[in-house]
Design an enzyme around this catalytic site. Sequence first.
Site, mmCIF file in Angstrom:
data_model
loop_
_atom_site.group_PDB
_atom_site.id
_atom_site.type_symbol
_atom_site.label_atom_id
_atom_site.label_comp_id
_atom_site.label_asym_id
_atom_site.label_seq_id
_atom_site.Cartn_x
_atom_site.Cartn_y
_atom_site.Cartn_z
ATOM 1 C CG HIS A 37 -1.878 -1.029 1.376
ATOM 2 N ND1 HIS A 37 -1.755 -2.061 2.275
ATOM 3 C CD2 HIS A 37 -3.039 -1.235 0.724
ATOM 4 C CE1 HIS A 37 -2.801 -2.858 2.171
ATOM 5 N NE2 HIS A 37 -3.592 -2.394 1.235
ATOM 6 C CG LEU A 186 4.198 -7.526 0.793
ATOM 7 C CD1 LEU A 186 4.659 -6.196 1.394
ATOM 8 C CD2 LEU A 186 4.643 -8.674 1.691
ATOM 9 N NE ARG A 189 -9.500 -11.240 2.302
ATOM 10 C CZ ARG A 189 -9.992 -10.353 1.435
ATOM 11 N NH1 ARG A 189 -9.306 -10.012 0.378
ATOM 12 N NH2 ARG A 189 -11.178 -9.807 1.633
#
Length: 283
Positions: A37, A186, A189
């Site tokens: 992210h 990555l 979860r």
Amino acid sequence: MNTVKTVLELRAAVARARSEGKRIGLTPTMGNLHSGHTALVTRAAQRADFVVATIFVNPLQFGPNEDLASYPRTLAADQEKLLQAGCNLLFTPSVEEMYPHGMGDQTIVSVPHLSEGLCGASRPGHFDGVATVVSKLFNMVQPDLAVFGEKDFQQLAVIRALVRDLNMPIQIIGEPTVRAADGLALSSRNGYLNEEQRAKAPALYRAISVIADAIRSGETHFDTLTGAAKRMLEGDGFRIDYLEVREANSLRPATAQDRDLVILVAAFLGTTRLIDNLHLTKE
Ligand code: PAF
């Protein structure tokens, strides 16, 4: 970095930045942020002057038996990571703020064909939920550009199509998947995996890498390649949802003539569903 919770505050902050002549970049997320992210935010900060990130676990894109309730919520740690990555404004709306008239009466944005099959087959309605919330966020922020991860390859294709079909003047940027040292993509979860499952999980990327190598060497019997990879993964304890070679733009099943290909996989380890993909262009 300011954090705001309402559309009114969001619009006011973005309007201020725009009045200063800033280019606006958007990174929508569901939180529980990892380096995949923050790479999206870093890219947005390179391409825009004012970066808006959003954290919203969108109920509309979860099926009734999925992990909406247990999806990890880690706001304080997320805020720290966003700040480090160069985010200027964080929007963390409630469900009521996003869907003030309830979800039952919500107008739905639905991208045909691309939303069907692959993840769309095992998660009915998922991409309608994604396309709807992303359209709402696009209308709230009206960014110049938005960055999404290539890890969710089908989602990225759906978002590119909705922006094109609805004439939204937003540049969509796909950011390469960030992987752990052992190759595992990555994902929030991954945190659901126990130690034994985590040790097995990189086999998913190894399997699609083997297929990619074979295709690069000229193999065009895709079903044979995916069949062998499925058997290997099943032997390792995975339950395969799909493992397929598709044409990368249309996502239709690949033919020997296609040059732009993507190998897509979704598989369960225990109850955790992992996805990955590998995009390759043939010479
Ligand atoms: O990829 C995600 O995290 C979500 O699907 C998104 C794009 C933030 C929409 O809820």
